[in-house]
Write an enzyme that holds these catalytic residues in place. Structure first.
Site, PDB file in Angstrom:
ATOM      1  N   ASN A 189       6.829   1.476  -0.818  1.00  0.00           N
ATOM      2  CA  ASN A 189       7.212   1.200   0.423  1.00  0.00           C
ATOM      3  C   ASN A 189       6.773   2.383   1.454  1.00  0.00           C
ATOM      4  OD1 ASN A 189       7.683  -1.520  -0.493  1.00  0.00           O
ATOM      5  ND2 ASN A 189       9.999  -1.423   0.252  1.00  0.00           N
ATOM      6  N   HIS A 230      -3.533 -15.333   9.476  1.00  0.00           N
ATOM      7  CA  HIS A 230      -2.548 -15.180   8.622  1.00  0.00           C
ATOM      8  C   HIS A 230      -2.019 -16.440   7.955  1.00  0.00           C
ATOM      9  CE1 HIS A 230       1.567 -13.817   7.509  1.00  0.00           C
ATOM     10  NE2 HIS A 230       0.949 -12.623   7.093  1.00  0.00           N
ATOM     11  N   TYR A 267       7.369 -13.582  -5.161  1.00  0.00           N
ATOM     12  CA  TYR A 267       7.751 -14.025  -3.863  1.00  0.00           C
ATOM     13  C   TYR A 267       8.279 -15.142  -3.826  1.00  0.00           C
ATOM     14  CZ  TYR A 267       4.720 -10.110  -2.259  1.00  0.00           C
ATOM     15  OH  TYR A 267       3.825  -8.529  -2.083  1.00  0.00           O
ATOM     16  N   ARG A 284      15.004 -10.419   5.960  1.00  0.00           N
ATOM     17  CA  ARG A 284      14.830  -9.610   4.614  1.00  0.00           C
ATOM     18  C   ARG A 284      14.630  -8.036   5.048  1.00  0.00           C
ATOM     19  NH1 ARG A 284       9.536 -10.177   2.387  1.00  0.00           N
ATOM     20  NH2 ARG A 284       8.935  -8.182   3.488  1.00  0.00           N
ATOM     21  N   HIS A 296      10.237 -14.216   0.894  1.00  0.00           N
ATOM     22  CA  HIS A 296       9.202 -14.085   1.693  1.00  0.00           C
ATOM     23  C   HIS A 296       9.025 -15.550   2.529  1.00  0.00           C
ATOM     24  CE1 HIS A 296       4.723 -14.067   2.238  1.00  0.00           C
ATOM     25  NE2 HIS A 296       4.899 -12.820   2.828  1.00  0.00           N
TER      26      HIS A 296
END
Length: 716
Positions: free
Chosen positions: A55, A443, A476, A572, A600
């Site tokens: 990350n 997206h 996810y 999250r 997610h």
């Protein structure tokens, strides 16, 4: 006496907001906390520690890179928390240094000793090898490593080389053996084509292993035969990976992105990681050569790039150190060998990944590719797996003569090269490939199948909260909906017409699309809860998402909270909203779930005077999702499916095992803890429930192929 005027609250006051980057660092702190949780199996804790490193790499490349660009350009406009780019960078680097220190402290003092106690030992220094291990390591170097290496010295005739982003290197200060007095710099890249973790010959006791950089460092003298090695230490750099593309001026977007990907390799160095015991002369040389300042140098007490821990956690034969293997359950509504289209006609099908298998989504595309009644397939692709069965099915559909239109989003960060390859492959197979809209990322997650049936043309649609990626679908948490509702089919057609031909319909039926009117719809739904409170009916909002940073949405939530609407948020990662501010956010709670699966899914629940409305989709409450991307949020109207989604939200609101609660007035979180006698792990419960439901339906295996072969002649 005149009535005293009550000052109206300024919901945009920067003191009511948290900087998004600092909030992201707090998310990584929550992941680090999972790595320190001794109730979690050791190998899973190693994964969490590795995730922190992964990350931070992306965070530095993208977010720090973007702020650095602003600083270099003289941009001084403050963010919603009132911080200029320069001020943000200072705070970010301070926080990153603290986070990395804590990460490595946990690695050294907690995880390494526990690994050793479990029979696995990492040799951190090659000087601690036994004689027999030395012999093995030297032979390994001579036969396997040495032929791959390219040692590079730097002098007046050989300039400082291009150091690749995120590559692991060993830097050395060397001196010529023939009486040379001057120190020179030399470097060698640790080859990524070889295993970084090397198991040493087994002996009694713990299994020992050593990292490749230690093996190379031990043998540096054989790489620079005419030099004495004064010092040698591993180092690693992170470059600016934020790409800026002028799409209006780009004649060919695909070629422009290819050029930008290449340019990324030479981005400015934003971070230098180096061994904390490194010679100061080496550090000084790298400081000058890379043109960085002290705050961008991270001295590390441990191995650089802890993503290597993923390799350790995948070692075979240590099942007691990892969570039990998980296999997604079958979707009861789609039994083996069924006609998937007839099943969808019976009613909408809601799928909960990864608790339920992603295979039905693959089957939906595969069946459509082989079904002679299917006339057209249209799909958006943002990120797909390396060997995607969906890509193969789309290519096969085109070869079968169907009209196949695929939007491949070339601007999906760090997947640009990957998506370029897929786009060209699909074009070669005969698919019509489009690259999205200028200035916007596409997206949204949507697939439209147009099928000829006895009653006429029918449209089948899949809508999701996650990517069409069969690999990440196993880790996810996401929601998928299969439907053939006419109004959604009409909207799906409109979406693809908008993407391919820039033609927006006069009206929409069900789908809510960004950047057209999604934000306005959310603001309306929030305001509607305020009006219900004003009418004495009470108001409540429960929303689950990845990130919350849009100032318009946060202002609306603050206003709703101040009017008495109860707001429960499950966020999250980034959360720029603050809770517990008197008169502003006293009715807002925020919790974050960090578990073995990456949360997610996006679910938005509005009480609406006891007639709840529920929405799912691809969009977070962030400016980029609401204003700069093509996103789709869809309503779930079937009462039984709404109940399923409420169950997910309710579980996560009750979670006392994986949940972290945002503390009032800031961006720090506290672990929920076992407030009740019974532990509630929302992810574990959903795993168990999905398995039980599949067993009840007589379907326990989700991996069996369910491609339907029509037995009747094609409908006219």
């Amino acid at each position: 006496m005149a009535a005293k005027k009550i000052k109206k609250a300024d919901y945009r006051d920067p003191k009511y907001y948290t900087n998004r980057e600092l909030s992201w660092i707090e998310f990584d702190r929550r992941i680090l906390q999972e790595a320190r949780d001794k109730s979690t199996p050791l190998f899973e804790r190693l994964k969490f520690l590795a995730i922190v490193s992964s990350n931070l790499d992306e965070f530095v490349m993208v977010r720090v890179g973007s702020l650095d660009d602003m600083k270099q350009a003289g941009y001084t406009k403050p963010d919603i928390a009132g911080l200029s780019p320069s001020e943000q960078l200072t705070l970010i680097l301070d926080n990153l240094h603290t986070l990395v220190y804590d990460q490595y402290k946990s690695f050294r003092t907690e995880l390494l000793p526990e690994l050793k106690a479990s029979g696995l030992e990492l040799v951190r220094n090659h000087e601690n090898l036994t004689p027999s291990e030395c012999k093995f390591v030297d032979e390994y170097f001579r036969t396997l490593v040495y032929p791959v290496l390219t040692p590079m010295a730097v002098d007046s005739s050989r300039p400082f080389p291009l150091i690749l982003n995120k590559s692991l290197n060993i830097g050395a200060m060397v001196r010529k053996k023939d009486g040379g007095k001057e120190l020179e710099f030399a470097t060698v890249q640790v080859p990524s084509v070889l295993p970084r973790m090397i198991m040493l010959p087994s002996s009694a006791g713990a299994k020992r292993f050593i990292l490749l950089e230690e093996v190379i460092e031990r043998n540096m003298k054989s790489l620079f035969l005419n030099y004495d090695i004064v010092c040698a230490h591993p180092y690693r750099i992170t470059r600016n990976g934020d790409m800026s593309i002028d799409e209006d001026e780009a004649e060919d977007l695909l070629k422009e992105i290819e050029k930008s990907v290449k340019a990324r390799k030479r981005g400015r160095v934003l971070r230098l990681e180096i061994e904390n015991k490194a010679d100061k002369r080496l550090m000084s040389f790298l400081d000058r050569a890379l043109d960085i300042n002290d705050s961008e140098i991270f001295t590390i007490d441990g191995p650089l790039d802890l993503t290597v821990l993923f390799k350790i956690s995948s070692l075979p034969g240590y099942d007691s150190l990892r969570s039990p293997a998980f296999e997604p359950a079958a979707v009861p509504e789609l039994p083996k060998g069924c006609d998937i289209f007839s099943q969808i006609r019976k009613g909408d099908i809601l799928m909960m990944h990864p608790y339920q298998s992603f295979e039905p989504v693959v089957d939906f595309i595969s069946n459509a590719a082989s079904d002679p009644d299917v006339l057209a397939i249209k799909q958006t692709l943002y990120r797909v797996s390396g060997n995607s069965p969906i890509i193969s099915a789309l290519a096969q559909a085109a070869e079968n003569g169907k009209q196949v239109t695929v939007l491949v989003e070339l601007k999906a960060r760090f997947d640009e090269e990957h998506n370029i390859v897929w786009a060209r492959m699909l074009e070669k197979a005969g698919c019509h490939v489009i690259y999205g809209l200028v200035g916007l990322k596409t997206h949204s997650k949507i697939t439209l199948v147009v099928r000829r049936e006895n009653e006429g043309i029918r449209r089948y649609v899949h809508l999701g909260t996650g990517n069409y990626n069969d690999s990440t679908a196993r880790i996810y948490t996401d929601i998928g909906l299969l439907t053939c509702k006419e109004e959604i089919g009409e909207d799906a057609t409109a979406v693809f017409n908008m993407l391919s031909g820039y033609s927006e319909p006069k009206a929409w039926n069900s789908l809510i699309v960004a950047p057209l009117w999604l934000k306005d719809r959310f603001l309306y739904l929030i305001d509607r809860e305020i009006r219900h409170v004003e009418n004495g009916k009470g108001g409540r909002i429960v929303a689950k998402m990845n990130s919350l940073s849009d100032p318009d949405i946060i202002e609306a939530l603050y206003k709703a909270s101040s009017q008495g609407v109860k707001i429960e948020l499950i966020v999250r990662g980034i959360c720029c909203l603050k809770t517990g501010i008197k008169g502003i956010s006293e009715n807002i709670s925020v919790r974050s779930i960090t578990g073995n699966f990456l949360e997610h899914a996006r679910i938005f629940w509005f009480k609406n005077d006891e007639s709840p409305e529920v929405y799912c989709g691809s969009a977070d409450w962030m400016p980029r999702n609401l204003d700069r991307r093509v996103e789709i949020v869809f309503p779930v109207t079937d009462e039984s499916l709404k109940a399923k989604l409420w169950h997910v939200l309710d579980l996560e609101l009750k979670d006392n095992r994986r949940a972290n609660t945002l503390l009032p007035g800031g961006c720090s979180y506290v672990k929920e803890g076992l407030r009740q006698k019974k532990a509630v792990d929302s992810q574990l419960i959903q795993m168990e429930e999905a398995a039980a439901l599949a067993k009840k339906s007589g379907r326990t295996k989700a991996s069996e192929s369910r491609v339907f072969i029509p037995k009747t002649k094609p409908a006219k």
